[in-house]
Design a protein around this motif. Structure first.
Motif, PDB file in Angstrom:
ATOM      1  N   GLY A  93       0.804  -1.223   0.000  1.00 45.50           N
ATOM      2  CA  GLY A  93       0.000   0.000   0.000  1.00 45.50           C
ATOM      3  C   GLY A  93       0.833   1.267   0.000  1.00 45.50           C
ATOM      4  N   GLY A  94       0.404   2.234   0.820  1.00 41.86           N
ATOM      5  CA  GLY A  94       1.040   3.539   0.841  1.00 41.86           C
ATOM      6  C   GLY A  94       2.445   3.544   1.410  1.00 41.86           C
ATOM      7  N   MET A  95       2.840   2.451   2.087  1.00 37.12           N
ATOM      8  CA  MET A  95       4.201   2.400   2.621  1.00 37.12           C
ATOM      9  C   MET A  95       5.227   2.142   1.509  1.00 37.12           C
ATOM     10  N   ILE A  96       4.805   1.525   0.415  1.00 41.13           N
ATOM     11  CA  ILE A  96       5.757   1.193  -0.661  1.00 41.13           C
ATOM     12  C   ILE A  96       6.438   2.434  -1.227  1.00 41.13           C
ATOM     13  N   PRO A  97       5.698   3.494  -1.627  1.00 38.66           N
ATOM     14  CA  PRO A  97       6.410   4.664  -2.156  1.00 38.66           C
ATOM     15  C   PRO A  97       7.339   5.317  -1.145  1.00 38.66           C
ATOM     16  N   LYS A  98       7.001   5.232   0.147  1.00 35.18           N
ATOM     17  CA  LYS A  98       7.871   5.827   1.158  1.00 35.18           C
ATOM     18  C   LYS A  98       9.191   5.063   1.276  1.00 35.18           C
ATOM     19  N   VAL A  99       9.113   3.740   1.317  1.00 39.76           N
ATOM     20  CA  VAL A  99      10.358   2.978   1.433  1.00 39.76           C
ATOM     21  C   VAL A  99      11.149   3.045   0.131  1.00 39.76           C
ATOM     22  N   GLU A 100      10.465   3.172  -1.004  1.00 35.29           N
ATOM     23  CA  GLU A 100      11.185   3.324  -2.277  1.00 35.29           C
ATOM     24  C   GLU A 100      11.931   4.655  -2.314  1.00 35.29           C
ATOM     25  N   THR A 101      11.308   5.700  -1.763  1.00 32.57           N
ATOM     26  CA  THR A 101      12.011   6.981  -1.636  1.00 32.57           C
ATOM     27  C   THR A 101      13.248   6.824  -0.773  1.00 32.57           C
ATOM     28  N   ALA A 102      13.102   6.108   0.343  1.00 29.34           N
ATOM     29  CA  ALA A 102      14.234   5.876   1.241  1.00 29.34           C
ATOM     30  C   ALA A 102      15.340   5.093   0.538  1.00 29.34           C
ATOM     31  N   LEU A 103      14.970   4.055  -0.200  1.00 36.63           N
ATOM     32  CA  LEU A 103      15.958   3.242  -0.913  1.00 36.63           C
ATOM     33  C   LEU A 103      16.697   4.071  -1.964  1.00 36.63           C
ATOM     34  N   ASN A 104      15.950   4.877  -2.718  1.00 33.82           N
ATOM     35  CA  ASN A 104      16.584   5.707  -3.751  1.00 33.82           C
ATOM     36  C   ASN A 104      17.552   6.707  -3.136  1.00 33.82           C
ATOM     37  N   ALA A 105      17.164   7.282  -1.999  1.00 38.28           N
ATOM     38  CA  ALA A 105      18.035   8.252  -1.340  1.00 38.28           C
ATOM     39  C   ALA A 105      19.318   7.592  -0.847  1.00 38.28           C
ATOM     40  N   VAL A 106      19.185   6.429  -0.226  1.00 36.04           N
ATOM     41  CA  VAL A 106      20.361   5.700   0.263  1.00 36.04           C
ATOM     42  C   VAL A 106      21.261   5.309  -0.909  1.00 36.04           C
TER      43      VAL A 106
END
Length: 287
Positions: free
Chosen positions: A240-253
């Protein structure tokens, strides 16, 4: 003559400050990008509490950057103006009329509200959007969605200049396009991640309305690697809505941010708990 008895709470406060010393030293001079979502803003008191934390971060030598959203405020203004929205695959189409309202609300109403709150708490802040000094140049993320953008070029020197002057940048996620007079609405999390990556920030803090990433048992996981996150997406634990948040985190890292943290923005002093205490707050994601 004045007398008083030492209060245990005062002693505990002093102990907390002493225990924070190594973390204050650790983050002195570092860059911390804070995404402040519309759902986390709350009322006047919540805004003041957030602003006080940001000012304290700057006071102890951290260089904070605030990137904000404002979805609820945009929706409210669209309703007031009678602008109807259309959706494709559950996502709002941002046409010319809508992107004008987005720019007006984010760069005006919301941005200046946060700037004023920081100034009221004794800090120095300047409100910007991705358009200023070509900070963020975007292109259409999906032509069917209209003026919804994806950052493709970043120019963060203006932010470094503000750091040197002791000023806190507050950024609205509105970007310029490749063509003249082109404006794009960029997802707030995406914009924060892109800015953090371009700055090689020490931390990206994503303030939201959930306590963090939860495992299959519904427990908040305090530390994860990129591999852990990808595995949890694959098996459906993160959805759900957590996927785009963790994808943002992964891209930043992946772009060089030391760590990204998903935190409940309604938790009092959430950013201070994460940076300056041993236990932190929320879910931290590292490479």
């Amino acid at each position: 003559m004045r007398t008083q008895t030492m209060n245990r709470d005062w002693i505990a406060t002093a102990r907390t400050l002493a225990e924070a010393l190594p973390y204050l030293q650790r983050f002195a001079g570092s860059v911390v990008v804070v995404k402040f979502g519309g759902n986390a803003m709350g009322g006047v008191e919540e805004m003041a509490d957030f602003a006080r934390d940001i000012v304290l971060m700057r006071q102890v030598g951290v260089n904070p950057v605030v990137v904000h959203g404002g979805g609820p405020m945009i929706n409210s203004m669209l309703d007031k103006l009678g602008i109807e929205s259309t959706f494709v695959r559950g996502k709002r189409v941002t046409d010319q009329a809508t992107v004008e309202v987005v720019e007006m609300v984010l760069t005006g109403l919301v941005n200046k509200r946060i700037v004023q709150a920081i100034m009221d708490e004794g800090g120095r802040a300047v409100g910007l959007s991705g358009k200023d000094d070509d900070l963020m140049v975007a292109e259409a993320d999906d032509p069917e969605l209209g003026f919804v953008g994806r950052p493709v070029e970043m120019n963060v020197q203006v932010l470094r200049d503000l750091f040197a002057a002791g000023i806190i940048p507050v950024i609205a996620p509105v970007a310029t396009g490749m063509d003249p007079n082109e404006t794009f609405n960029v997802n707030g999390d995406t914009a924060a991640g892109a800015i953090a990556g371009a700055l090689k920030a020490d931390r990206l803090l994503l303030l939201t309305d959930v306590p963090g990433v939860k495992n299959a048992n519904g427990e908040v996981v305090t530390e994860l690697t990129s591999a852990d996150v990808r595995a949890m997406i694959e098996d459906g634990t993160i959805s759900g809505g957590m996927i785009p948040k963790v994808e943002t985190a992964l891209n930043a890292v992946d772009k060089g941010v030391r760590a990204a943290v998903i935190i409940d923005g309604k938790l009092p002093n959430a950013t201070l708990l994460e940076l300056f205490t041993e236990h932190g707050a929320g879910s931290i994601i590292r490479a």
